[in-house]
Write a protein that holds these residues in place. Sequence first.
Motif, PDB file in Angstrom:
ATOM      1  N   GLY A 152       0.394  -1.351  -6.387  1.00 32.15           N
ATOM      2  CA  GLY A 152       0.421  -1.612  -4.953  1.00 32.15           C
ATOM      3  C   GLY A 152      -0.970  -1.785  -4.365  1.00 32.15           C
ATOM      4  O   GLY A 152      -1.211  -2.702  -3.569  1.00 32.15           O
ATOM      5  N   GLY A 153      -1.908  -0.926  -4.756  1.00 33.60           N
ATOM      6  CA  GLY A 153      -3.274  -1.056  -4.266  1.00 33.60           C
ATOM      7  C   GLY A 153      -3.933  -2.329  -4.739  1.00 33.60           C
ATOM      8  O   GLY A 153      -4.635  -3.016  -3.978  1.00 33.60           O
ATOM      9  N   ALA A 154      -3.710  -2.673  -6.023  1.00 29.08           N
ATOM     10  CA  ALA A 154      -4.303  -3.902  -6.564  1.00 29.08           C
ATOM     11  C   ALA A 154      -3.713  -5.134  -5.876  1.00 29.08           C
ATOM     12  O   ALA A 154      -4.434  -6.095  -5.559  1.00 29.08           O
TER      13      ALA A 154
ATOM     14  N   GLN B 289     -13.686  12.594 -12.612  1.00 30.87           N
ATOM     15  CA  GLN B 289     -14.368  12.269 -11.368  1.00 30.87           C
ATOM     16  C   GLN B 289     -13.557  11.284 -10.536  1.00 30.87           C
ATOM     17  O   GLN B 289     -13.483  11.393  -9.307  1.00 30.87           O
ATOM     18  N   ALA B 290     -12.931  10.319 -11.209  1.00 32.42           N
ATOM     19  CA  ALA B 290     -12.095   9.344 -10.497  1.00 32.42           C
ATOM     20  C   ALA B 290     -10.935  10.044  -9.809  1.00 32.42           C
ATOM     21  O   ALA B 290     -10.598   9.750  -8.661  1.00 32.42           O
ATOM     22  N   ARG B 291     -10.314  10.993 -10.509  1.00 31.10           N
ATOM     23  CA  ARG B 291      -9.194  11.714  -9.915  1.00 31.10           C
ATOM     24  C   ARG B 291      -9.638  12.530  -8.703  1.00 31.10           C
ATOM     25  O   ARG B 291      -8.907  12.642  -7.713  1.00 31.10           O
ATOM     26  N   ARG B 292     -10.852  13.112  -8.792  1.00 32.53           N
ATOM     27  CA  ARG B 292     -11.347  13.876  -7.647  1.00 32.53           C
ATOM     28  C   ARG B 292     -11.572  12.961  -6.446  1.00 32.53           C
ATOM     29  O   ARG B 292     -11.262  13.325  -5.306  1.00 32.53           O
ATOM     30  N   ARG B 293     -12.103  11.762  -6.687  1.00 30.55           N
ATOM     31  CA  ARG B 293     -12.310  10.821  -5.588  1.00 30.55           C
ATOM     32  C   ARG B 293     -10.990  10.421  -4.959  1.00 30.55           C
ATOM     33  O   ARG B 293     -10.885  10.251  -3.734  1.00 30.55           O
ATOM     34  N   ILE B 294      -9.962  10.232  -5.786  1.00 29.21           N
ATOM     35  CA  ILE B 294      -8.639   9.867  -5.264  1.00 29.21           C
ATOM     36  C   ILE B 294      -8.105  10.976  -4.386  1.00 29.21           C
ATOM     37  O   ILE B 294      -7.598  10.749  -3.281  1.00 29.21           O
ATOM     38  N   ASN B 295      -8.218  12.227  -4.842  1.00 30.50           N
ATOM     39  CA  ASN B 295      -7.690  13.352  -4.070  1.00 30.50           C
ATOM     40  C   ASN B 295      -8.439  13.565  -2.767  1.00 30.50           C
ATOM     41  O   ASN B 295      -7.867  14.022  -1.773  1.00 30.50           O
TER      42      ASN B 295
ATOM     43  N   SER C 159      -1.718   9.088   5.820  1.00 35.67           N
ATOM     44  CA  SER C 159      -2.977   9.192   5.072  1.00 35.67           C
ATOM     45  C   SER C 159      -2.781   8.796   3.617  1.00 35.67           C
ATOM     46  O   SER C 159      -3.702   8.294   2.968  1.00 35.67           O
ATOM     47  N   GLY C 160      -1.562   9.007   3.102  1.00 34.89           N
ATOM     48  CA  GLY C 160      -1.299   8.648   1.720  1.00 34.89           C
ATOM     49  C   GLY C 160      -1.220   7.156   1.494  1.00 34.89           C
ATOM     50  O   GLY C 160      -1.269   6.698   0.340  1.00 34.89           O
ATOM     51  N   VAL C 161      -1.089   6.365   2.567  1.00 35.26           N
ATOM     52  CA  VAL C 161      -1.010   4.912   2.422  1.00 35.26           C
ATOM     53  C   VAL C 161      -2.283   4.355   1.805  1.00 35.26           C
ATOM     54  O   VAL C 161      -2.254   3.384   1.050  1.00 35.26           O
ATOM     55  N   LEU C 162      -3.431   4.985   2.125  1.00 36.42           N
ATOM     56  CA  LEU C 162      -4.706   4.503   1.576  1.00 36.42           C
ATOM     57  C   LEU C 162      -4.952   5.004   0.166  1.00 36.42           C
ATOM     58  O   LEU C 162      -5.919   4.581  -0.478  1.00 36.42           O
ATOM     59  N   GLY C 163      -4.086   5.891  -0.334  1.00 31.92           N
ATOM     60  CA  GLY C 163      -4.251   6.421  -1.682  1.00 31.92           C
ATOM     61  C   GLY C 163      -4.330   5.350  -2.757  1.00 31.92           C
ATOM     62  O   GLY C 163      -5.208   5.408  -3.629  1.00 31.92           O
ATOM     63  N   PRO C 164      -3.428   4.337  -2.752  1.00 32.50           N
ATOM     64  CA  PRO C 164      -3.513   3.295  -3.780  1.00 32.50           C
ATOM     65  C   PRO C 164      -4.843   2.545  -3.769  1.00 32.50           C
ATOM     66  O   PRO C 164      -5.378   2.214  -4.837  1.00 32.50           O
ATOM     67  N   LEU C 165      -5.394   2.295  -2.585  1.00 39.86           N
ATOM     68  CA  LEU C 165      -6.700   1.619  -2.541  1.00 39.86           C
ATOM     69  C   LEU C 165      -7.799   2.520  -3.089  1.00 39.86           C
ATOM     70  O   LEU C 165      -8.693   2.061  -3.814  1.00 39.86           O
ATOM     71  N   ARG C 166      -7.760   3.809  -2.740  1.00 40.08           N
ATOM     72  CA  ARG C 166      -8.743   4.741  -3.289  1.00 40.08           C
ATOM     73  C   ARG C 166      -8.634   4.777  -4.814  1.00 40.08           C
ATOM     74  O   ARG C 166      -9.648   4.847  -5.515  1.00 40.08           O
ATOM     75  N   MET C 167      -7.418   4.722  -5.310  1.00 41.86           N
ATOM     76  CA  MET C 167      -7.206   4.752  -6.751  1.00 41.86           C
ATOM     77  C   MET C 167      -7.804   3.510  -7.414  1.00 41.86           C
ATOM     78  O   MET C 167      -8.466   3.593  -8.456  1.00 41.86           O
ATOM     79  N   VAL C 168      -7.572   2.353  -6.819  1.00 43.98           N
ATOM     80  CA  VAL C 168      -8.109   1.111  -7.384  1.00 43.98           C
ATOM     81  C   VAL C 168      -9.626   1.170  -7.468  1.00 43.98           C
ATOM     82  O   VAL C 168     -10.226   0.824  -8.497  1.00 43.98           O
TER      83      VAL C 168
ATOM     84  N   LEU D 120       0.825  -1.212   0.000  1.00 40.55           N
ATOM     85  CA  LEU D 120       0.000   0.000   0.000  1.00 40.55           C
ATOM     86  C   LEU D 120       0.861   1.265   0.000  1.00 40.55           C
ATOM     87  O   LEU D 120       0.514   2.252  -0.643  1.00 40.55           O
ATOM     88  N   GLY D 121       1.952   1.241   0.729  1.00 35.56           N
ATOM     89  CA  GLY D 121       2.797   2.428   0.805  1.00 35.56           C
ATOM     90  C   GLY D 121       3.807   2.544  -0.322  1.00 35.56           C
ATOM     91  O   GLY D 121       4.579   3.515  -0.363  1.00 35.56           O
ATOM     92  N   SER D 122       3.809   1.588  -1.242  1.00 34.00           N
ATOM     93  CA  SER D 122       4.857   1.566  -2.258  1.00 34.00           C
ATOM     94  C   SER D 122       4.760   2.728  -3.240  1.00 34.00           C
ATOM     95  O   SER D 122       5.785   3.210  -3.732  1.00 34.00           O
TER      96      SER D 122
END
Length: 403
Positions: free
Chosen positions: A336-338, A396-402, A191-200, A54-56
């Motif tokens: 990483g998220g996947a 919209q996907a990018r906004r959700r990630i941010n 907080s950025g650790v969850l970013g990859p999961l949000r992206m997925v 996740l943090g990668s």
Amino acid sequence: MPLLITLGIQALVSMASLTPPVLAPAAAAEIGVPASLIGLFVGLVYIGSMLSSLGSGDLIGRFGAIRISQACLILCAAGLALATVGVPAAIVLSALLIGFGYGPVTPASSHILARTTPANRMGFVFSLKQTGVPLGGMLAGALVPTMVLLAGWRGAALAVALFCVVMAVLTQPIRAALDDDRDAHRRISLSGVLGPLRMVFAYKAVRDLAICSFFFGAMQLCLTTFLVTYLTEEFGLRLVAAGLVLSVAQAAGIFGRLLWGWVADHWIASRILLGLLAVGMASCALLLAVYAHGWPFAWVLVLCAAFGGTAIGWNGVYLAEIARLAPAGQTGAMTGGALFITYSGVVAGPPLFAGIVSMTGEHASGFLAFGLIVMLIGMSLVLTRAQRTDPEADRQARRRINQ
């Protein structure tokens, strides 16, 4: 050069993670614990892999993919060295360190290969790189027992640790060229650790494949974990013959990774191919559970080769497709998220399988249950098409990630 480097790193990290199971009989006898506890060790390795994957994304962006790969090799070396202490607390920490080193390697290599590989070759190149996983297993199986005879189990662990350190040193000359996209000012936060999961989950096509990989990863590890026991206890095969079947399945997995990568580049779209592979591995599981009892050994061998070719051979196609779908510059984070979801299946699969076996008293029920689930997933992938992401959906996907 990027392919050779990432393949070598993948193979050595895989070898490091699979060395403790090979050492388990000798180490357990000296330490005074049951060798069966190696199952808990492997589980801890994959838990560490889940967390570190996740943090990668942030780490790769800040320090570069090669630097993170070097750190992963050092972590695996430290984990193997710590295991030689031989006390339970050190062994638990050893498993976690190896897992922390194992998790970011694939996102890092995906980041490198996505930048250096033409789009029409990504399936084959990613699949070739992923052969490093079974290759590392083959190296562990071939070299570690001999090293145990020559230097004891502690000496064998330290030797593999030294291999990892040497590889980390050898990659230093090409670090500047391959890490030229790193951002030394990139922030790293919890907080950025969850970013990859949000992206997925922001990209439907990636989310669908990642969820499917949960079950593919579970099926793969159940095959490699339970096949020998199943064949010896319920088919009546001798241990040597059952071990040969597993070796053939692993070899078929290496061949399958290369074949399916080439097919994905030239003939069949990756999503459809992954669905067909799911149908294939599910069919093999169902045949093995229901019809294969009493078959001649040669036919069992062929069936398990097909099982390995599909259940072990899907990874490269999956990772290449994740890299294709990832936003520019976000391949490492997306991978990483996947992989967090994939590794979740690897962790959850064997205990669920074992629970089915304990309730029914036979391994066939486990292969039957997993086969039916994966069959439904495969048919879903084949019969449904991934929706194209239009520009507005992408924004919209990018906004959700941010957020």
